[in-house]
Write an enzyme that holds these catalytic residues in place. Structure first.
Site, PDB file in Angstrom:
ATOM      1  N   LYS A 151      -5.459  -7.402 -18.016  1.00  0.00           N
ATOM      2  CA  LYS A 151      -4.454  -6.931 -17.279  1.00  0.00           C
ATOM      3  C   LYS A 151      -4.543  -7.781 -15.491  1.00  0.00           C
ATOM      4  CE  LYS A 151      -2.374  -3.749 -20.447  1.00  0.00           C
ATOM      5  NZ  LYS A 151      -3.798  -3.846 -21.175  1.00  0.00           N
TER       6      LYS A 151
HETATM    7  C1  LIG Z   1      -3.206  -3.954 -22.808  1.00  0.00           C
HETATM    8  C2  LIG Z   1      -4.347  -4.102 -23.629  1.00  0.00           C
HETATM    9  C3  LIG Z   1      -3.638  -4.743 -24.561  1.00  0.00           C
HETATM   10  C4  LIG Z   1      -2.839  -5.496 -25.606  1.00  0.00           C
HETATM   11  O1  LIG Z   1      -1.716  -6.058 -24.362  1.00  0.00           O
HETATM   12  P1  LIG Z   1      -0.004  -5.776 -25.502  1.00  0.00           P
HETATM   13  O2  LIG Z   1       0.630  -6.751 -23.818  1.00  0.00           O
HETATM   14  O3  LIG Z   1       0.058  -4.565 -24.245  1.00  0.00           O
HETATM   15  O4  LIG Z   1      -0.039  -6.004 -26.577  1.00  0.00           O
HETATM   16  C5  LIG Z   1      -4.998  -5.208 -25.489  1.00  0.00           C
HETATM   17  N1  LIG Z   1      -6.445  -5.070 -25.069  1.00  0.00           N
HETATM   18  C6  LIG Z   1      -6.716  -4.960 -23.869  1.00  0.00           C
HETATM   19  C7  LIG Z   1      -8.241  -4.344 -23.321  1.00  0.00           C
HETATM   20  C8  LIG Z   1      -5.202  -4.031 -23.376  1.00  0.00           C
HETATM   21  O5  LIG Z   1      -6.228  -3.727 -21.947  1.00  0.00           O
END
Ligand SMILES: *Cc1c(COP(=O)(O)O)cnc(C)c1O
Length: 477
Positions: A113
């Site tokens: 993120k």
């Molecule tokens: C947010 C997240 C995901 C999922 O990503 P999306 O964009 O919601 O599909 C997968 N793995 C981790 C570690 C995350 O923080």
């Protein structure tokens, strides 16, 4: 480039406007009026670029209202050596024959993120300054999204962050990460309750429209268009890096697929956009955990979101999502970018709790390259162990879901790139279960757990929260 709503009820807006808004006024999501396209020669010409340089090129196709010099400065500030551990920003690490990890977790909070949030922090500050406005971000977190937002928005002009977290329910590492921040514009609020209580408080406060307007409240959730566009960059980056060692003729026949550990469908949607723009991606494989609503959808064409009561708490917690907010953007494309059909489909979904697109299902793979699979706790443990044994690399449980599903979709002659979405340090329990010891804290975070922590403890009470926000909100200059 202007942005419209998937449901057709919004006057076209600029990129800067779209990234400051949440949902469109008609309840839909902002999408590009037409996706930009890039030619094979143009992609090849980007090969020598550094990550921030490539980000400038790709994002300039979306953010046409931002001056190029400004965009360049923001991309260099977002993807800099003081925020990302790896020199490359996004390194590729081979794990199996023909399979590599794409390292998206080198940023300050050790999860993917950061890739989008670091740019969004820059872009929001810029857009607010131009508009002469301010924003108070209110969010609820069970750990990961909140910390990525705080690290991206700390110290930004015209922005404050109020992050609700459930008291005593985050890991020591997550608490230390968030609560050790000392920036004046970051407010950590520990609520006496569980994560759902935090979300309900968030809804109570942002659903109070008069209060929301008076205090310029906003969010940075996963539907934010700025995040989606920033994530497109690393698909181009990883595709280029995977063929750096090949000679020119081999590059022409080189085929690449991606596997994406998924929850809200944000990350993989960016891959769908990269492919639609002209990046020759062979397959986009969605990996789900036990909360496999999306795997069910891609296998059957029937989308059946599940409620919180039917969402399991798993050992890949950031994927414990049973209603994928960004899926609407893909279905908009699937339905020929026809907002009337999309709006009708969403009415059906709201009324019946189900959307039956089984007639379109063969096109998911044939036209869009999309496939999917599911991974369980036992798969994660076995995969963390086997990747460690075969390559010495320790992966986190979300990435393990990806590798498990990627291995099922491996094809001879096609390079498979698995997006690494978090570092194993954050998940000591399952990593310990798999390989007998937890992954150590990286050197640059040694001492984090000893730093003093700053958090306001609060009852589960919307009135107290409103008071707190009123007293600490950044106000219009
Ligand atoms: C947010 C997240 C995901 C999922 O990503 P999306 O964009 O919601 O599909 C997968 N793995 C981790 C570690 C995350 O923080």
């Amino acid at each position: 480039m202007k942005y419209i709503s998937t449901r057709g009820g919004m006057q076209p807006v600029t990129y800067s406007e779209a990234l400051l808004e949440g949902l469109a006024p008609d309840g839909g999501l902002a999408v590009p009026e037409t996706l930009p396209t890039v030619s094979p020669d143009q992609i090849e010409s980007w090969r020598p670029l550094s990550y921030p340089e490539l980000a400038t090129e790709v994002l300039s196709l979306f953010a046409t209202d931002i001056a190029r010099e400004d965009l360049k400065r923001m991309c260099h500030a977002a993807y800099s050596a003081d925020k990302f551990v790896a020199d490359a920003i996004v390194p590729l690490t081979p794990i199996d024959e023909g399979m590599s990890l794409v390292g998206l977790s080198e940023g300050p909070t050790l999860a993917f993120k950061d890739m989008a949030m670091q740019f969004l922090g820059q872009a929001m500050e810029y857009a607010l300054r131009k508009r002469g406005s301010v924003l108070n971000i209110v969010g609820a977190t069970s750990g990961d999204t909140g910390s990525a937002a705080e690290y991206a928005l700390r110290g930004k002009d015209g922005i404050s962050v109020f992050m609700l977290s459930p008291q005593g329910r985050m890991s020591d590492f997550q608490r230390a990460q968030m609560y050790s921040l000392t920036d004046d514009n970051i407010h950590n609020i520990a609520i006496d309750g569980v994560f759902d209580d935090c979300q309900n408080l968030l809804k109570a406060v942002s659903g109070d429209l008069a209060f929301k307007r008076e205090h310029h409240l906003g969010t940075v959730n996963s539907i934010n268009l700025g995040r989606i566009s920033a994530q497109v960059v690393y698909y181009f980056w990883a595709w280029l890096r995977s063929s750096d060692q090949l000679d020119a003729s081999a590059r022409e026949t080189h085929r690449v697929s991606f596997t994406v550990p998924s929850g809200n469908f944000g990350n993989i949607l960016s891959g769908h956009y990269a492919k639609s723009m002209g990046l020759p991606i062979h397959r986009l494989v969605l990996a789900a955990n036990e909360n496999n609503v999306l795997d069910e959808f891609f296998r059957t064409g029937i989308y059946r979101p599940r409620g919180a009561d039917r969402t399991y708490a798993t050992s890949s917690p950031s994927m414990d999502i049973s209603k994928a907010s960004n899926l609407e953007r893909f279905i908009f494309d699937l339905l020929g970018r026809d907002s009337q059909r999309l709006a009708a489909a969403w009415r059906t979904l709201d009324e019946s709790g189900e959307l039956d697109l089984s007639a379109e299902q063969p096109r998911f793979a044939a036209q869009f390259g999309l496939q999917s699979g599911t991974s369980t706790h036992a798969d994660r443990v076995a995969t963390i162990r086997s990747v460690h044994e075969s390559s010495g690399v320790v992966i986190d449980p979300h990435t393990a879901d990806g590798v498990k599903v990627a291995r099922e979709h491996a094809e001879a002659g096609v390079t498979m790139l698995v997006l690494e979405t978090a570092k194993p340090t954050k998940f000591p329990d399952i990593v310990g279960e798999a390989i007998g010891e937890a992954a150590p804290l990286p050197d640059h975070l040694a001492g984090l757990l000893e730093l003093s922590q700053h958090v306001t403890e609060m009852d589960n009470d919307a009135t107290q929260l409103r008071d707190f926000i009123s007293r600490h909100a950044v106000t219009q200059a």
